[in-house]
Scaffold this motif. Structure first.
Motif, mmCIF file in Angstrom:
data_model
loop_
_atom_site.group_PDB
_atom_site.id
_atom_site.type_symbol
_atom_site.label_atom_id
_atom_site.label_comp_id
_atom_site.label_asym_id
_atom_site.label_seq_id
_atom_site.Cartn_x
_atom_site.Cartn_y
_atom_site.Cartn_z
ATOM 1 N N LEU A 50 26.404 54.930 20.197
ATOM 2 C CA LEU A 50 26.026 55.922 21.206
ATOM 3 C C LEU A 50 25.658 55.259 22.525
ATOM 4 O O LEU A 50 25.188 54.120 22.552
ATOM 5 C CB LEU A 50 24.822 56.740 20.723
ATOM 6 C CG LEU A 50 25.019 57.609 19.485
ATOM 7 C CD1 LEU A 50 23.664 58.096 18.974
ATOM 8 C CD2 LEU A 50 25.913 58.799 19.809
ATOM 9 N N THR A 51 25.868 55.998 23.608
ATOM 10 C CA THR A 51 25.345 55.616 24.913
ATOM 11 C C THR A 51 24.504 56.760 25.454
ATOM 12 O O THR A 51 24.652 57.916 25.037
ATOM 13 C CB THR A 51 26.472 55.291 25.907
ATOM 14 O OG1 THR A 51 27.296 56.451 26.074
ATOM 15 C CG2 THR A 51 27.318 54.134 25.420
ATOM 16 N N VAL A 52 23.624 56.433 26.388
ATOM 17 C CA VAL A 52 22.756 57.445 26.995
ATOM 18 C C VAL A 52 23.374 57.899 28.308
ATOM 19 O O VAL A 52 23.495 57.107 29.253
ATOM 20 C CB VAL A 52 21.336 56.903 27.232
ATOM 21 C CG1 VAL A 52 20.443 58.014 27.788
ATOM 22 C CG2 VAL A 52 20.746 56.349 25.945
ATOM 23 N N ALA A 53 23.766 59.176 28.361
ATOM 24 C CA ALA A 53 24.402 59.713 29.563
ATOM 25 C C ALA A 53 23.381 60.115 30.612
ATOM 26 O O ALA A 53 23.634 60.031 31.810
ATOM 27 C CB ALA A 53 25.264 60.926 29.196
ATOM 28 N N ALA A 54 22.222 60.582 30.159
ATOM 29 C CA ALA A 54 21.178 61.061 31.073
ATOM 30 C C ALA A 54 19.885 61.161 30.289
ATOM 31 O O ALA A 54 19.889 61.220 29.055
ATOM 32 C CB ALA A 54 21.552 62.418 31.668
ATOM 33 N N ALA A 55 18.780 61.192 31.009
ATOM 34 C CA ALA A 55 17.484 61.367 30.361
ATOM 35 C C ALA A 55 16.576 62.197 31.248
ATOM 36 O O ALA A 55 16.616 62.093 32.480
ATOM 37 C CB ALA A 55 16.834 60.012 30.057
ATOM 38 N N SER A 56 15.773 63.027 30.614
ATOM 39 C CA SER A 56 14.773 63.813 31.327
ATOM 40 C C SER A 56 13.457 63.040 31.352
ATOM 41 O O SER A 56 13.310 62.027 30.682
ATOM 42 C CB SER A 56 14.564 65.164 30.634
ATOM 43 O OG SER A 56 13.998 64.966 29.334
ATOM 44 N N GLY A 57 12.502 63.548 32.121
ATOM 45 C CA GLY A 57 11.168 62.970 32.100
ATOM 46 C C GLY A 57 10.853 62.025 33.230
ATOM 47 O O GLY A 57 9.848 61.321 33.163
ATOM 48 N N ILE A 58 11.696 61.997 34.274
ATOM 49 C CA ILE A 58 11.299 61.180 35.421
ATOM 50 C C ILE A 58 9.931 61.646 35.909
ATOM 51 O O ILE A 58 9.110 60.857 36.375
ATOM 52 C CB ILE A 58 12.365 61.220 36.540
ATOM 53 C CG1 ILE A 58 12.029 60.185 37.619
ATOM 54 C CG2 ILE A 58 12.552 62.609 37.116
ATOM 55 C CD1 ILE A 58 13.140 59.939 38.618
ATOM 56 N N LEU A 59 9.675 62.949 35.778
ATOM 57 C CA LEU A 59 8.329 63.509 35.861
ATOM 58 C C LEU A 59 8.032 64.079 34.477
ATOM 59 O O LEU A 59 8.626 65.080 34.082
ATOM 60 C CB LEU A 59 8.239 64.610 36.924
ATOM 61 C CG LEU A 59 8.496 64.192 38.365
ATOM 62 C CD1 LEU A 59 8.443 65.409 39.289
ATOM 63 C CD2 LEU A 59 7.480 63.144 38.823
ATOM 64 N N PRO A 60 7.135 63.473 33.700
ATOM 65 C CA PRO A 60 6.933 63.899 32.317
ATOM 66 C C PRO A 60 5.921 65.038 32.187
ATOM 67 O O PRO A 60 5.070 65.242 33.050
ATOM 68 C CB PRO A 60 6.405 62.629 31.655
ATOM 69 C CG PRO A 60 5.651 61.934 32.752
ATOM 70 C CD PRO A 60 6.408 62.237 34.023
ATOM 71 N N ALA A 61 6.053 65.766 31.094
ATOM 72 C CA ALA A 61 5.052 66.775 30.715
ATOM 73 C C ALA A 61 4.747 66.552 29.244
ATOM 74 O O ALA A 61 5.402 67.129 28.378
ATOM 75 C CB ALA A 61 5.568 68.181 30.964
ATOM 76 N N GLY A 62 3.808 65.685 28.949
ATOM 77 C CA GLY A 62 3.504 65.371 27.571
ATOM 78 C C GLY A 62 4.476 64.353 27.000
ATOM 79 O O GLY A 62 5.219 63.696 27.725
ATOM 80 N N PRO A 63 4.510 64.250 25.673
ATOM 81 C CA PRO A 63 5.284 63.183 25.027
ATOM 82 C C PRO A 63 6.787 63.414 24.965
ATOM 83 O O PRO A 63 7.529 62.491 24.637
ATOM 84 C CB PRO A 63 4.697 63.149 23.609
ATOM 85 C CG PRO A 63 4.165 64.527 23.384
ATOM 86 C CD PRO A 63 3.669 64.992 24.716
ATOM 87 N N VAL A 64 7.261 64.640 25.274
ATOM 88 C CA VAL A 64 8.685 64.939 25.133
ATOM 89 C C VAL A 64 9.258 65.665 26.347
ATOM 90 O O VAL A 64 10.283 65.273 26.893
ATOM 91 C CB VAL A 64 8.956 65.791 23.868
ATOM 92 C CG1 VAL A 64 10.440 66.151 23.775
ATOM 93 C CG2 VAL A 64 8.514 65.047 22.620
ATOM 94 N N LEU A 65 8.595 66.712 26.783
ATOM 95 C CA LEU A 65 9.162 67.624 27.779
ATOM 96 C C LEU A 65 9.077 67.066 29.196
ATOM 97 O O LEU A 65 8.192 66.258 29.505
ATOM 98 C CB LEU A 65 8.453 68.978 27.713
ATOM 99 C CG LEU A 65 8.573 69.735 26.395
ATOM 100 C CD1 LEU A 65 7.754 71.011 26.448
ATOM 101 C CD2 LEU A 65 10.036 70.045 26.088
ATOM 102 N N PRO A 66 9.961 67.513 30.086
ATOM 103 C CA PRO A 66 9.874 67.127 31.500
ATOM 104 C C PRO A 66 9.013 68.107 32.282
ATOM 105 O O PRO A 66 8.870 69.268 31.910
ATOM 106 C CB PRO A 66 11.330 67.215 31.956
ATOM 107 C CG PRO A 66 11.902 68.330 31.126
ATOM 108 C CD PRO A 66 11.215 68.241 29.783
ATOM 109 N N ALA A 67 8.460 67.630 33.371
ATOM 110 C CA ALA A 67 7.774 68.503 34.325
ATOM 111 C C ALA A 67 8.746 68.841 35.448
ATOM 112 O O ALA A 67 9.624 68.038 35.786
ATOM 113 C CB ALA A 67 6.543 67.813 34.897
ATOM 114 N N PRO A 68 8.619 70.036 36.053
ATOM 115 C CA PRO A 68 9.498 70.382 37.172
ATOM 116 C C PRO A 68 9.093 69.660 38.447
ATOM 117 O O PRO A 68 8.006 69.079 38.538
ATOM 118 C CB PRO A 68 9.301 71.894 37.296
ATOM 119 C CG PRO A 68 7.902 72.128 36.807
ATOM 120 C CD PRO A 68 7.692 71.122 35.708
ATOM 121 N N LEU A 69 9.954 69.721 39.437
ATOM 122 C CA LEU A 69 9.706 69.012 40.691
ATOM 123 C C LEU A 69 8.424 69.460 41.384
ATOM 124 O O LEU A 69 7.725 68.660 41.996
ATOM 125 C CB LEU A 69 10.896 69.211 41.645
ATOM 126 C CG LEU A 69 12.037 68.224 41.504
ATOM 127 C CD1 LEU A 69 13.241 68.683 42.309
ATOM 128 C CD2 LEU A 69 11.609 66.830 41.956
#
Length: 300
Positions: free
Chosen positions: A64-83
């Protein structure tokens, strides 16, 4: 209805972890590979928690390769925060931003995804000004690590989580987000095109083609219902690509016109589909991401 462009899988099938909600990272990678995927999206927080070296080993093990990742601004251990996360949280996130971007780079992940709030408690002009500033800073910082910022336009109006809602509109369509990115002045930010949000906003191919060459950094896909008004659709109604009413031919052709040939990542929030056995979800997602572009014979 036409559903393809005459060639199988014109985009690389990719799997978003939201489609397998609640699965830990090692199991997600195992399921993605078993389902036939060679590309995935990740939560960068989960990758950090496990350690980039261990994640690289698992990716290599599963091909596998990683195409993209969320969380440049994190919200807890998994979810992203909005801009437009509140100022105190944003300032805190900036302090740990270099560590997250190092993980992006260590995993060879080229894209950091972020969501723009379609509505806000801030007035529109204030919200847009703040978004421009944050996009410029995040994108320019990410560029130092070889990572592009991809900003998603959220066009659904109903069923929004509280962090994306508010009394004032911000920007909720591809053209509006593209204008915002242009006005930010950064050369390292592009649009994340989500097929479901594109359809909710009217499924206008011109919204994509107007982004121009290089204007699309990442693509997420899900199908739309055959019934109901588009403005009333919610993310809980997302279907496997090819199972609904979206014109995949028009969508693919528009992406090809702007030179996008990268991953198309299946992202589902439908609780009925998420309740299926995990292996079935992964396998059906890969089949859908491959087959939705292929024209089908009448009556089949």
């Amino acid at each position: 209805m036409s559903r393809g462009v005459g060639a199988a899988a014109p985009f690389r099938p990719c799997l978003n972890p939201a489609t397998l909600s609640g699965v830990d990272l090692p199991d997600f990678l195992t399921l993605a590979a078993a389902g036939g995927f060679t590309a995935v999206e990740l939560s960068i927080q989960q990758a950090q928690a496990m350690g980039a070296g261990r994640v690289r080993d698992l990716l290599s093990e599963h091909g596998l390769t990683v195409a993209a990742a969320s969380g440049i601004l994190p919200a807890g251990p998994v979810l992203p925060a909005p801009l437009l996360v509140d100022t105190a949280a944003y300032d805190e996130h900036l302090m740990s931003l270099p560590a997250r971007l190092k993980t992006f780079a260590a995993l060879g992940c080229p894209v950091a995804t972020s969501v723009l709030n379609p509505y806000s408690s801030l007035g529109q002009s204030e919200a847009l000004a703040l978004a421009r500033t944050r996009i410029a800073h995040l994108a320019d910082t990410a560029a130092e690590y070889g990572v592009c910022l991809a900003v998603e336009a959220v066009s659904v109006r109903e069923g929004l989580p509280s962090e994306l809602n508010g009394p004032h509109p911000v920007a909720a369509t591809l053209p509006a987000v593209a204008e915002l990115l242009h006005d930010s002045g950064s050369r390292n930010a592009a649009v994340l095109v989500d097929s479901f949000h594109w359809a909710v906003a009217g499924a206008d191919p011109g919204h994509i083609t107007a982004l121009g060459t290089g204007g699309v950094a990442h693509v997420q896909i899900a199908d739309v219902p055959h019934v109901g008004a588009a403005h009333g659709w919610t993310d809980r109604l997302r279907l496997f690509p090819g199972d609904g009413a979206l014109n995949w031919s028009a969508f693919a052709n528009a992406l090809h016109q702007v030179g996008y040939h990268g991953p198309a990542s299946v992202e589902l929030f439908n609780p009925v589909l998420r309740a299926l056995p995990e292996g079935e979800i992964a396998a059906r997602s890969h089949q859908a991401a491959t087959g939705c572009w292929i024209p089908q014979e009448a009556g089949r």
